[in-house]
Motif scaffolding. Structure first.
Motif, PDB file in Angstrom:
ATOM      1  N   LEU A 158      18.180  63.038   1.858  1.00 18.83           N
ATOM      2  CA  LEU A 158      17.272  62.136   2.559  1.00 18.83           C
ATOM      3  C   LEU A 158      16.525  62.859   3.679  1.00 18.83           C
ATOM      4  CD1 LEU A 158      16.156  59.299   3.129  1.00 18.83           C
ATOM      5  CD2 LEU A 158      18.173  58.901   4.538  1.00 18.83           C
ATOM      6  N   ILE A 159      17.256  63.592   4.516  1.00 15.75           N
ATOM      7  CA  ILE A 159      16.624  64.289   5.637  1.00 15.75           C
ATOM      8  C   ILE A 159      15.729  65.428   5.130  1.00 15.75           C
ATOM      9  CG2 ILE A 159      17.020  65.518   7.809  1.00 15.75           C
ATOM     10  CD1 ILE A 159      17.780  62.458   7.699  1.00 15.75           C
ATOM     11  N   ALA A 160      16.153  66.129   4.091  1.00 19.75           N
ATOM     12  CA  ALA A 160      15.317  67.180   3.499  1.00 19.75           C
ATOM     13  C   ALA A 160      14.023  66.600   2.959  1.00 19.75           C
ATOM     14  CB  ALA A 160      16.078  67.903   2.388  1.00 19.75           C
ATOM     15  N   THR A 161      14.096  65.436   2.347  1.00 17.19           N
ATOM     16  CA  THR A 161      12.903  64.788   1.806  1.00 17.19           C
ATOM     17  C   THR A 161      11.935  64.396   2.911  1.00 17.19           C
ATOM     18  OG1 THR A 161      14.137  63.980  -0.108  1.00 17.19           O
ATOM     19  CG2 THR A 161      12.090  62.837   0.422  1.00 17.19           C
ATOM     20  N   ILE A 162      12.458  63.844   3.981  1.00 17.37           N
ATOM     21  CA  ILE A 162      11.595  63.435   5.102  1.00 17.37           C
ATOM     22  C   ILE A 162      10.974  64.651   5.778  1.00 17.37           C
ATOM     23  CG2 ILE A 162      11.590  62.406   7.425  1.00 17.37           C
ATOM     24  CD1 ILE A 162      13.802  60.478   6.319  1.00 17.37           C
ATOM     25  N   THR A 163      11.795  65.631   6.146  1.00 17.52           N
ATOM     26  CA  THR A 163      11.272  66.782   6.901  1.00 17.52           C
ATOM     27  C   THR A 163      10.371  67.681   6.053  1.00 17.52           C
ATOM     28  OG1 THR A 163      13.280  68.066   6.464  1.00 17.52           O
ATOM     29  CG2 THR A 163      13.191  66.818   8.535  1.00 17.52           C
ATOM     30  N   GLY A 164      10.492  67.620   4.747  1.00 18.00           N
ATOM     31  CA  GLY A 164       9.659  68.442   3.877  1.00 18.00           C
ATOM     32  C   GLY A 164       8.460  67.722   3.297  1.00 18.00           C
ATOM     33  N   HIS A 165       8.374  66.430   3.511  1.00 16.76           N
ATOM     34  CA  HIS A 165       7.286  65.634   2.938  1.00 16.76           C
ATOM     35  C   HIS A 165       5.953  65.986   3.610  1.00 16.76           C
ATOM     36  CE1 HIS A 165       4.850  62.192   1.757  1.00 16.76           C
ATOM     37  NE2 HIS A 165       5.750  61.994   0.787  1.00 16.76           N
ATOM     38  N   PRO A 166       4.889  66.145   2.829  1.00 16.63           N
ATOM     39  CA  PRO A 166       3.591  66.522   3.412  1.00 16.63           C
ATOM     40  C   PRO A 166       3.080  65.558   4.484  1.00 16.63           C
ATOM     41  CG  PRO A 166       3.483  66.556   1.006  1.00 16.63           C
ATOM     42  CD  PRO A 166       4.833  66.024   1.379  1.00 16.63           C
ATOM     43  N   GLY A 204       9.339  64.911  15.239  1.00 13.77           N
ATOM     44  CA  GLY A 204      10.402  64.002  14.844  1.00 13.77           C
ATOM     45  C   GLY A 204      11.322  63.723  16.012  1.00 13.77           C
ATOM     46  N   ILE A 205      11.755  62.471  16.123  1.00 11.28           N
ATOM     47  CA  ILE A 205      12.655  62.041  17.195  1.00 11.28           C
ATOM     48  C   ILE A 205      13.759  61.196  16.574  1.00 11.28           C
ATOM     49  CG2 ILE A 205      12.873  60.715  19.336  1.00 11.28           C
ATOM     50  CD1 ILE A 205       9.822  61.109  19.680  1.00 11.28           C
ATOM     51  N   LEU A 206      14.991  61.388  17.039  1.00 11.98           N
ATOM     52  CA  LEU A 206      16.094  60.535  16.601  1.00 11.98           C
ATOM     53  C   LEU A 206      17.218  60.611  17.606  1.00 11.98           C
ATOM     54  CD1 LEU A 206      18.728  62.284  15.358  1.00 11.98           C
ATOM     55  CD2 LEU A 206      17.038  62.805  13.629  1.00 11.98           C
ATOM     56  N   ALA A 207      18.157  59.701  17.463  1.00 15.57           N
ATOM     57  CA  ALA A 207      19.372  59.722  18.275  1.00 15.57           C
ATOM     58  C   ALA A 207      20.553  59.496  17.341  1.00 15.57           C
ATOM     59  CB  ALA A 207      19.329  58.641  19.352  1.00 15.57           C
ATOM     60  N   THR A 208      21.652  60.170  17.627  1.00 14.75           N
ATOM     61  CA  THR A 208      22.860  60.010  16.823  1.00 14.75           C
ATOM     62  C   THR A 208      24.076  60.135  17.707  1.00 14.75           C
ATOM     63  OG1 THR A 208      24.075  60.803  14.877  1.00 14.75           O
ATOM     64  CG2 THR A 208      22.960  62.473  16.197  1.00 14.75           C
ATOM     65  N   ARG A 209      25.112  59.463  17.328  1.00 18.40           N
ATOM     66  CA  ARG A 209      26.366  59.548  18.069  1.00 18.40           C
ATOM     67  C   ARG A 209      27.190  60.738  17.593  1.00 18.40           C
ATOM     68  NH1 ARG A 209      29.702  54.189  17.939  1.00 18.40           N
ATOM     69  NH2 ARG A 209      27.952  53.987  16.571  1.00 18.40           N
ATOM     70  N   ASP A 210      27.135  61.025  16.265  1.00 20.08           N
ATOM     71  CA  ASP A 210      28.073  62.009  15.741  1.00 20.08           C
ATOM     72  C   ASP A 210      27.549  62.895  14.609  1.00 20.08           C
ATOM     73  OD1 ASP A 210      27.860  60.103  13.787  1.00 20.08           O
ATOM     74  OD2 ASP A 210      29.955  59.535  13.787  1.00 20.08           O
ATOM     75  N   ALA A 211      26.267  62.834  14.295  1.00 21.94           N
ATOM     76  CA  ALA A 211      25.750  63.607  13.152  1.00 21.94           C
ATOM     77  C   ALA A 211      24.781  64.714  13.562  1.00 21.94           C
ATOM     78  CB  ALA A 211      25.096  62.668  12.149  1.00 21.94           C
ATOM     79  N   HIS A 212      24.956  65.258  14.763  1.00 24.69           N
ATOM     80  CA  HIS A 212      24.064  66.312  15.243  1.00 24.69           C
ATOM     81  C   HIS A 212      23.970  67.477  14.257  1.00 24.69           C
ATOM     82  CE1 HIS A 212      25.309  64.151  18.901  1.00 24.69           C
ATOM     83  NE2 HIS A 212      24.085  64.416  19.323  1.00 24.69           N
ATOM     84  N   GLY A 213      25.101  67.887  13.722  1.00 21.09           N
ATOM     85  CA  GLY A 213      25.132  69.026  12.808  1.00 21.09           C
ATOM     86  C   GLY A 213      24.272  68.825  11.578  1.00 21.09           C
ATOM     87  N   LEU A 214      24.255  67.622  11.046  1.00 15.85           N
ATOM     88  CA  LEU A 214      23.405  67.330   9.889  1.00 15.85           C
ATOM     89  C   LEU A 214      21.946  67.573  10.228  1.00 15.85           C
ATOM     90  CD1 LEU A 214      22.667  66.100   7.094  1.00 15.85           C
ATOM     91  CD2 LEU A 214      22.732  63.855   8.214  1.00 15.85           C
ATOM     92  N   TYR A 215      21.482  66.989  11.305  1.00 11.08           N
ATOM     93  CA  TYR A 215      20.068  67.076  11.667  1.00 11.08           C
ATOM     94  C   TYR A 215      19.665  68.481  12.109  1.00 11.08           C
ATOM     95  CZ  TYR A 215      20.499  62.061  11.304  1.00 11.08           C
ATOM     96  OH  TYR A 215      20.742  60.795  10.839  1.00 11.08           O
ATOM     97  N   GLN A 218      20.559  71.166  10.826  1.00 11.83           N
ATOM     98  CA  GLN A 218      20.295  71.950   9.620  1.00 11.83           C
ATOM     99  C   GLN A 218      18.836  71.850   9.181  1.00 11.83           C
ATOM    100  OE1 GLN A 218      23.177  71.361   6.347  1.00 11.83           O
ATOM    101  NE2 GLN A 218      24.407  70.247   7.857  1.00 11.83           N
ATOM    102  N   PHE A 219      18.128  70.841   9.674  1.00 15.73           N
ATOM    103  CA  PHE A 219      16.753  70.602   9.273  1.00 15.73           C
ATOM    104  C   PHE A 219      15.763  70.779  10.419  1.00 15.73           C
ATOM    105  CE2 PHE A 219      19.533  68.506   6.303  1.00 15.73           C
ATOM    106  CZ  PHE A 219      19.028  68.967   5.096  1.00 15.73           C
ATOM    107  N   GLY A 220      16.167  71.569  11.412  1.00 16.26           N
ATOM    108  CA  GLY A 220      15.251  71.936  12.485  1.00 16.26           C
ATOM    109  C   GLY A 220      15.243  71.030  13.699  1.00 16.26           C
ATOM    110  N   PHE A 221      16.087  70.016  13.721  1.00 15.70           N
ATOM    111  CA  PHE A 221      16.174  69.172  14.911  1.00 15.70           C
ATOM    112  C   PHE A 221      16.989  69.897  15.977  1.00 15.70           C
ATOM    113  CE2 PHE A 221      15.135  66.004  11.745  1.00 15.70           C
ATOM    114  CZ  PHE A 221      14.350  65.106  12.434  1.00 15.70           C
ATOM    115  N   VAL A 222      16.607  69.706  17.229  1.00 20.18           N
ATOM    116  CA  VAL A 222      17.247  70.362  18.363  1.00 20.18           C
ATOM    117  C   VAL A 222      17.690  69.290  19.351  1.00 20.18           C
ATOM    118  CG1 VAL A 222      16.887  71.980  20.275  1.00 20.18           C
ATOM    119  CG2 VAL A 222      15.791  72.393  18.057  1.00 20.18           C
ATOM    120  N   ARG A 223      18.910  69.434  19.866  1.00 15.58           N
ATOM    121  CA  ARG A 223      19.412  68.475  20.856  1.00 15.58           C
ATOM    122  C   ARG A 223      18.599  68.561  22.136  1.00 15.58           C
ATOM    123  NH1 ARG A 223      25.962  68.227  20.306  1.00 15.58           N
ATOM    124  NH2 ARG A 223      26.034  69.098  18.210  1.00 15.58           N
TER     125      ARG A 223
END
Length: 77
Positions: free
Chosen positions: A29-37, A44-55, A57-62
């Motif tokens: 899902l995240i690969a599809t969003i971040t790679g979509h033209p 991109g902006i998001l907040a997570t309680r516990d999935a920092h490592g997932l995001y 991997q796709f270029g998101f930075v805390r």
């Protein structure tokens, strides 16, 4: 996901049904969003309680605690 279609998207909630977890659904899902033209060149902006490592991997930075941002592809090259 909420976006203005021009500068930014907010990934406001990602939920994978427990029956499908640990099968790569979230990564796909995240690969599809971040790679979509339509989205790869938006901030991109998001907040997570516990999935920092997932995001991360796709270029998101805390940024602050639970918040992560992703710089558009065209600014990272």
């Amino acid at each position: 996901m909420v976006t203005d279609g021009a500068t930014v998207y907010w990934l406001c909630d990602v939920y994978v049904d427990p029956a499908y977890r640990a099968q790569g659904v979230g990564k796909k899902l995240i690969a599809t969003i971040t790679g979509h033209p339509d989205y790869r060149n938006l901030f991109g902006i998001l907040a997570t309680r516990d999935a920092h490592g997932l995001y991360e991997q796709f270029g998101f930075v805390r940024d602050h605690g639970k918040t992560l941002t992703r710089t558009p592809d065209f600014l990272r090259k």
